[in-house]
Design an enzyme around this catalytic site. Structure first.
Site, PDB file in Angstrom:
ATOM      1  N   ASN A 194       0.852  -1.191   0.000  1.00  0.00           N
ATOM      2  CA  ASN A 194       0.000   0.000   0.000  1.00  0.00           C
ATOM      3  C   ASN A 194       0.890   1.245   0.000  1.00  0.00           C
ATOM      4  O   ASN A 194       2.108   1.139   0.038  1.00  0.00           O
ATOM      5  CB  ASN A 194      -0.976  -0.015   1.188  1.00  0.00           C
ATOM      6  CG  ASN A 194      -0.255  -0.043   2.513  1.00  0.00           C
ATOM      7  OD1 ASN A 194       0.488   0.873   2.840  1.00  0.00           O
ATOM      8  ND2 ASN A 194      -0.450  -1.126   3.265  1.00  0.00           N
ATOM      9  N   LYS A 217       8.646 -18.497  -8.614  1.00  0.00           N
ATOM     10  CA  LYS A 217       8.054 -17.419  -9.419  1.00  0.00           C
ATOM     11  C   LYS A 217       6.933 -17.958 -10.307  1.00  0.00           C
ATOM     12  O   LYS A 217       7.131 -18.976 -11.010  1.00  0.00           O
ATOM     13  CB  LYS A 217       9.152 -16.774 -10.266  1.00  0.00           C
ATOM     14  CG  LYS A 217       8.664 -15.534 -10.969  1.00  0.00           C
ATOM     15  CD  LYS A 217       9.741 -14.927 -11.825  1.00  0.00           C
ATOM     16  CE  LYS A 217       9.105 -13.887 -12.735  1.00  0.00           C
ATOM     17  NZ  LYS A 217       9.940 -13.571 -13.879  1.00  0.00           N
ATOM     18  N   ILE A 257      -3.648  -6.837  14.294  1.00  0.00           N
ATOM     19  CA  ILE A 257      -2.659  -6.709  15.376  1.00  0.00           C
ATOM     20  C   ILE A 257      -3.173  -5.770  16.469  1.00  0.00           C
ATOM     21  O   ILE A 257      -3.112  -6.079  17.658  1.00  0.00           O
ATOM     22  CB  ILE A 257      -1.313  -6.201  14.801  1.00  0.00           C
ATOM     23  CG1 ILE A 257      -0.870  -7.125  13.651  1.00  0.00           C
ATOM     24  CG2 ILE A 257      -0.247  -6.135  15.879  1.00  0.00           C
ATOM     25  CD1 ILE A 257       0.279  -6.591  12.821  1.00  0.00           C
ATOM     26  N   PHE A 294      -4.788   3.955  14.560  1.00  0.00           N
ATOM     27  CA  PHE A 294      -5.018   4.943  13.516  1.00  0.00           C
ATOM     28  C   PHE A 294      -6.196   4.474  12.668  1.00  0.00           C
ATOM     29  O   PHE A 294      -6.437   3.272  12.555  1.00  0.00           O
ATOM     30  CB  PHE A 294      -3.769   5.098  12.625  1.00  0.00           C
ATOM     31  CG  PHE A 294      -2.801   6.095  13.186  1.00  0.00           C
ATOM     32  CD1 PHE A 294      -2.089   5.808  14.339  1.00  0.00           C
ATOM     33  CD2 PHE A 294      -2.599   7.323  12.578  1.00  0.00           C
ATOM     34  CE1 PHE A 294      -1.211   6.729  14.892  1.00  0.00           C
ATOM     35  CE2 PHE A 294      -1.719   8.251  13.108  1.00  0.00           C
ATOM     36  CZ  PHE A 294      -1.028   7.954  14.267  1.00  0.00           C
TER      37      PHE A 294
HETATM   38  N1  CTP Z   1      -4.312  -2.621  12.015  1.00  0.00           N
HETATM   39  C1  CTP Z   1      -3.620  -3.688  12.543  1.00  0.00           C
HETATM   40  N2  CTP Z   1      -3.660  -4.900  11.931  1.00  0.00           N
HETATM   41  C2  CTP Z   1      -4.389  -5.079  10.813  1.00  0.00           C
HETATM   42  C3  CTP Z   1      -5.110  -4.005  10.249  1.00  0.00           C
HETATM   43  C4  CTP Z   1      -5.032  -2.774  10.882  1.00  0.00           C
HETATM   44  O1  CTP Z   1      -2.934  -3.523  13.572  1.00  0.00           O
HETATM   45  N3  CTP Z   1      -4.411  -6.256  10.238  1.00  0.00           N
HETATM   46  C5  CTP Z   1      -4.302  -1.341  12.728  1.00  0.00           C
HETATM   47  C6  CTP Z   1      -3.600  -0.216  11.996  1.00  0.00           C
HETATM   48  O2  CTP Z   1      -2.246  -0.147  12.370  1.00  0.00           O
HETATM   49  C7  CTP Z   1      -4.390   0.982  12.492  1.00  0.00           C
HETATM   50  C8  CTP Z   1      -5.794   0.454  12.706  1.00  0.00           C
HETATM   51  O3  CTP Z   1      -5.643  -0.951  12.845  1.00  0.00           O
HETATM   52  O4  CTP Z   1      -3.932   1.449  13.752  1.00  0.00           O
HETATM   53  C9  CTP Z   1      -6.808   0.737  11.658  1.00  0.00           C
HETATM   54  O5  CTP Z   1      -6.353   0.421  10.402  1.00  0.00           O
HETATM   55  P1  CTP Z   1      -7.311   0.632   9.130  1.00  0.00           P
HETATM   56  O6  CTP Z   1      -6.592   0.134   7.948  1.00  0.00           O
HETATM   57  O7  CTP Z   1      -7.835   2.030   9.104  1.00  0.00           O
HETATM   58  O8  CTP Z   1      -8.535  -0.281   9.530  1.00  0.00           O
HETATM   59  P2  CTP Z   1      -8.979  -1.693   9.097  1.00  0.00           P
HETATM   60  O9  CTP Z   1      -8.798  -2.630  10.221  1.00  0.00           O
HETATM   61  O10 CTP Z   1      -8.313  -2.042   7.821  1.00  0.00           O
HETATM   62  O11 CTP Z   1     -10.543  -1.497   8.891  1.00  0.00           O
HETATM   63  P3  CTP Z   1     -11.367  -1.108   7.558  1.00  0.00           P
HETATM   64  O12 CTP Z   1     -10.922  -2.067   6.512  1.00  0.00           O
HETATM   65  O13 CTP Z   1     -12.775  -1.294   8.001  1.00  0.00           O
HETATM   66  O14 CTP Z   1     -11.057   0.313   7.254  1.00  0.00           O
END
Ligand code: CTP
Length: 398
Positions: free
Chosen positions: A208, A286, A305, A323
């Site tokens: 990403n 691959k 996490i 976040f």
């Molecule tokens: N996060 C995490 N582990 C994941 C996904 C997200 O620890 N597998 C944590 C990110 O570090 C951040 C928060 O969760 O602090 C929110 O991440 P975000 O991408 O906004 O949320 P998602 O869990 O992906 O939810 P959605 O797809 O509904 O936006």
């Protein structure tokens, strides 16, 4: 606390000089003694009487003051201090320091000592951005001068941008950190940062746009306040902060293992943009093209996490900050996310492409907690990090 620390405070000629009066008060409340030096220009903004009344001692102004020379030479004045603080640090004072000029009391004191120095710049945004000032900043940094601020925001001159002097509380925190005694001393804090890379095969991956800039700034700001920081980072564009324990990972699964290994911690800041999905069974070799036949990738959900740590039954960190990167209904989605994941605070931001936040240098955040939401003005990622770090320090000391 700054018990028995002796600060020599040089007040330069900037509109922010009025904040230095409050700084003197806060320093004395923390136990420090303050010897104030007011430049000629500084005296145009605050009076010697208010400075000396707040400092509880006389204010020094002139290089050639024979009475004072007889009592305490100006060289002795700066050498007897534990730290020299320049606030406001004007463009002119910084230029003098960088050049090694000594044509008044303040610049002579700054040149005549090897006592550590902290500078709180304060100037118009164009002056701060000017290549000459930036050259001086680089010179002063390499000479070992520490900086606090400048902050970004509306300026007294009506413009907007970096140049505002740091707030007195931020300067006090930086002074404490300079003595290795910041408000987060003794606290262990975990920060996750950057993107994760989820392998498709040994050469391809899903990623990403996270640069890791915000997480890196947070790690640096926490370390500056004296915290022991464990910085778990995916493959970010920016270099990890210095003075922290860096653990480099690639995938979400590796990030989870690194986070578990870092526990227990007093607080966790989960700034990483963790991939929600991984390729269910990534290929060991691959994947080759097959006569126009497209590969089909099956996904599996990654462990969350933040949610996992937030919902720990034993040993949960006292404060957990997540976040929320959103593109629609930012506040509503982030509020729901905080409850769903079980963290204490969520730093919500709008990452729609038009905002330029993902991968950019600024952030526009709303801090959501159980007490409601707090909208912060758009500011640099470093300023966001410093503000968040101070809030974390306050929360952990309550
Ligand atoms: N996060 C995490 N582990 C994941 C996904 C997200 O620890 N597998 C944590 C990110 O570090 C951040 C928060 O969760 O602090 C929110 O991440 P975000 O991408 O906004 O949320 P998602 O869990 O992906 O939810 P959605 O797809 O509904 O936006």
């Amino acid at each position: 606390m700054l018990d028995s620390k002796h600060i020599l405070l040089i007040i330069g000629g900037g509109i922010a000089a009025y904040k230095s009066l409050d700084l003197i008060r806060k320093l004395r409340e923390s136990g420090a003694t303050v010897t104030p030096v007011l430049t000629r220009a500084g005296g145009e903004f605050v009076t010697p009487l208010s400075v000396s009344a707040l400092a509880g001692t006389e204010v020094h102004r002139d290089l050639f003051d024979l009475t004072k020379e007889a009592e305490m030479g100006h060289i002795q004045l700066s050498r007897s201090a534990d730290l020299l603080v320049v606030a406001p640090g004007t463009a002119d004072l910084m230029a003098k320091m960088a050049q090694g000029q000594a044509d008044d009391l303040a610049s002579t004191l700054l040149l005549a000592t090897d006592t550590p120095m902290l500078l709180a710049p304060s100037m118009n945004v164009r002056m701060w951005d000017h290549p000459a000032t930036q050259r001086n900043v680089a010179t002063l940094r390499s000479d070992g001068v520490s900086f606090v601020g400048p902050n970004e925001g509306d300026m007294a001159c009506g413009e907007y941008g970096p140049g505002r002097m740091a707030e007195p509380l931020e300067i006090v925190a930086a002074i404490e950190a300079a003595f290795g005694d910041g408000p987060l001393k003794g606290k262990r804090i975990l920060v996750t940062s950057g993107p994760t890379h989820e392998p498709i095969d040994p050469v391809r991956y899903i990623a990403n746009r996270s640069s890791g800039a915000q997480g890196t700034a947070i790690g640096a700001a926490l370390a500056k306040l004296g915290a022991e920081v464990v910085f778990v980072t995916g493959p970010a564009d920016v270099a990890p902060p210095s003075g922290v324990e860096v653990v480099k990972v690639q995938s979400a699964a590796e990030m989870l293992s690194a986070v578990e290994a870092a526990l227990p911690v007093d607080a966790g800041v989960f700034a990483a943009a963790v991939a929600d999905w991984r390729v269910a069974s990534s290929s060991e070799s691959k994947i080759k093209k097959k006569n126009g036949k497209m590969p089909v990738l099956e996904f599996a959900e990654n462990p969350d996490i933040l949610a996992q740590v937030s919902q720990m039954k034993t040993g949960r960190p006292t404060l957990i900050v997540g976040f929320a990167a959103e593109t629609d209904d930012v506040i509503a989605n982030a509020t729901a996310k905080r409850l769903r994941k079980g963290c204490d605070w969520i730093v919500a931001n709008d990452v729609s492409p038009a905002t330029g936040i993902m991968g950019g240098s600024e952030n526009d955040v709303t801090l959501i907690s159980k007490d409601g939401s707090e909208d912060w003005p758009r500011m640099g990622k470093q300023a966001v990090a410093e503000r968040l770090a101070l809030k974390i320090a306050k929360a952990l000391s309550d």
